[in-house]
Design a protein around this motif. Structure first.
Motif, PDB file in Angstrom:
ATOM      1  N   MET A 187      83.266  48.528  19.372  1.00  0.00           N
ATOM      2  CA  MET A 187      84.207  48.801  20.432  1.00  0.00           C
ATOM      3  C   MET A 187      85.542  48.144  20.111  1.00  0.00           C
ATOM      4  SD  MET A 187      83.331  48.556  24.479  1.00  0.00           S
ATOM      5  CE  MET A 187      82.053  49.761  24.602  1.00  0.00           C
ATOM      6  N   SER A 188      86.607  48.742  20.537  1.00  0.00           N
ATOM      7  CA  SER A 188      87.941  48.215  20.273  1.00  0.00           C
ATOM      8  C   SER A 188      88.145  46.887  20.983  1.00  0.00           C
ATOM      9  CB  SER A 188      88.991  49.223  20.725  1.00  0.00           C
ATOM     10  OG  SER A 188      88.796  50.446  20.071  1.00  0.00           O
ATOM     11  N   SER A 189      89.143  46.135  20.526  1.00  0.00           N
ATOM     12  CA  SER A 189      89.319  44.771  21.010  1.00  0.00           C
ATOM     13  C   SER A 189      90.067  44.664  22.329  1.00  0.00           C
ATOM     14  CB  SER A 189      90.018  43.945  19.936  1.00  0.00           C
ATOM     15  OG  SER A 189      91.272  44.515  19.643  1.00  0.00           O
ATOM     16  N   THR A 190      91.027  45.509  22.597  1.00  0.00           N
ATOM     17  CA  THR A 190      91.791  45.358  23.831  1.00  0.00           C
ATOM     18  C   THR A 190      91.072  46.032  24.993  1.00  0.00           C
ATOM     19  OG1 THR A 190      93.087  47.387  23.641  1.00  0.00           O
ATOM     20  CG2 THR A 190      93.942  45.442  22.476  1.00  0.00           C
ATOM     21  N   THR A 191      91.383  45.585  26.199  1.00  0.00           N
ATOM     22  CA  THR A 191      90.775  46.188  27.385  1.00  0.00           C
ATOM     23  C   THR A 191      91.140  47.667  27.468  1.00  0.00           C
ATOM     24  OG1 THR A 191      90.873  44.078  28.531  1.00  0.00           O
ATOM     25  CG2 THR A 191      90.631  46.045  29.901  1.00  0.00           C
ATOM     26  N   ARG A 192      92.368  47.978  27.191  1.00  0.00           N
ATOM     27  CA  ARG A 192      92.819  49.377  27.219  1.00  0.00           C
ATOM     28  C   ARG A 192      91.986  50.214  26.248  1.00  0.00           C
ATOM     29  NH1 ARG A 192      97.395  52.076  28.869  1.00  0.00           N
ATOM     30  NH2 ARG A 192      98.015  53.829  27.573  1.00  0.00           N
ATOM     31  N   ASP A 193      91.776  49.701  25.040  1.00  0.00           N
ATOM     32  CA  ASP A 193      90.973  50.435  24.053  1.00  0.00           C
ATOM     33  C   ASP A 193      89.517  50.531  24.494  1.00  0.00           C
ATOM     34  OD1 ASP A 193      93.036  51.075  22.299  1.00  0.00           O
ATOM     35  OD2 ASP A 193      92.803  49.216  21.164  1.00  0.00           O
ATOM     36  N   ARG A 194      88.992  49.466  25.089  1.00  0.00           N
ATOM     37  CA  ARG A 194      87.605  49.515  25.588  1.00  0.00           C
ATOM     38  C   ARG A 194      87.450  50.592  26.649  1.00  0.00           C
ATOM     39  NH1 ARG A 194      87.345  44.032  27.144  1.00  0.00           N
ATOM     40  NH2 ARG A 194      86.264  44.708  29.025  1.00  0.00           N
ATOM     41  N   ILE A 195      88.455  50.719  27.500  1.00  0.00           N
ATOM     42  CA  ILE A 195      88.418  51.750  28.542  1.00  0.00           C
ATOM     43  C   ILE A 195      88.432  53.140  27.904  1.00  0.00           C
ATOM     44  CG2 ILE A 195      89.717  52.797  30.448  1.00  0.00           C
ATOM     45  CD1 ILE A 195      90.607  49.837  31.133  1.00  0.00           C
ATOM     46  N   ASP A 229      87.507  53.888  24.848  1.00  0.00           N
ATOM     47  CA  ASP A 229      86.209  54.048  24.179  1.00  0.00           C
ATOM     48  C   ASP A 229      85.153  54.485  25.189  1.00  0.00           C
ATOM     49  OD1 ASP A 229      87.317  53.214  21.760  1.00  0.00           O
ATOM     50  OD2 ASP A 229      86.527  51.166  21.912  1.00  0.00           O
ATOM     51  N   ALA A 230      85.158  53.841  26.353  1.00  0.00           N
ATOM     52  CA  ALA A 230      84.190  54.172  27.396  1.00  0.00           C
ATOM     53  C   ALA A 230      84.401  55.597  27.895  1.00  0.00           C
ATOM     54  CB  ALA A 230      84.304  53.178  28.551  1.00  0.00           C
ATOM     55  N   ALA A 253      82.943  50.582  30.516  1.00  0.00           N
ATOM     56  CA  ALA A 253      83.826  49.685  29.758  1.00  0.00           C
ATOM     57  C   ALA A 253      83.546  48.217  30.065  1.00  0.00           C
ATOM     58  CB  ALA A 253      85.282  50.005  30.062  1.00  0.00           C
TER      59      ALA A 253
END
Length: 193
Positions: free
Chosen positions: A1-9, A11-12, A34
């Motif tokens: 999963m990506s490292s930033t919260t934005r990327d996690r969102i 990804d989710a 996420a």
């Protein structure tokens, strides 16, 4: 999963779209997937449309990498485009089908998202026209590639593999001939039979 919260969102969101489809991609389900609060999600994406646009921007960035790879490819843009005109994975097919379905629903999806998808298709057209110099051949190749891709993500029956191989060989031979002319418009416009 990506490292930033934005990327996690994002990804989710991809995961929800792939596994459950566009109707399941609610703010709540994506926040849960996420591992963030709904408020945390809303901080980065205030609406479902903003979240969808964020995902389409990510897909557009990936497409830019693919365009650059096609330009650098010794096989040429046309061969690269046709070779990659089927989804690489079932997940990719599901993701793009879900994104297109979400865009088609027009439920709160900003125009920017649809414009970005349109630009991706237009960029392939530009690259093919630049390389081949034969507008009929360039559009024929684009339409075949787009048709293969869209048929695959929609789950439509695929052509007989042997026939498809012959079609692609025919088109790539024409593309190679047009490239050898220089892709400067010198190829005859009626070069596709």
């Amino acid at each position: 999963m990506s490292s930033t919260t934005r990327d996690r969102i994002l990804d989710a969101l991809e995961g929800v779209l792939i596994e459950q489809g566009p109707s399941a991609a609610t703010l709540e389900s994506v926040a849960d997937a996420a591992g963030v609060s709904k408020g945390g999600l809303l901080y980065h994406f205030p609406t479902k449309g903003a979240m969808t646009t964020g995902l389409v921007r990510r897909l557009a960035a990936r497409a830019e990498e693919e365009f650059a790879a096609a330009r650098r490819s010794p096989e040429g843009v046309a061969r690269f485009f046709l070779r990659t005109s089927l989804p690489g994975t079932a997940e990719e097919a599901e993701l793009y089908w879900s994104v297109i379905a979400a865009l088609r629903s027009k439920e709160g999806v900003p125009a920017e998202a649809a414009e970005l998808i349109g630009r991706m298709f237009e960029q392939w057209s530009r690259l093919l026209h630049e390389e081949l110099g034969d507008p009929v051949l360039a559009e024929t190749i684009r339409l075949v590639g787009d048709g293969l891709y869209l048929s695959a993500i929609a789950g439509l029956p695929q052509p007989d593999p042997r026939l498809l191989e012959r079609v692609l060989e025919h088109l790539t031979a024409r593309a190679d001939a047009a490239r050898s002319v220089g892709g400067d418009g010198a190829a005859p416009a009626d070069s596709v039979d």
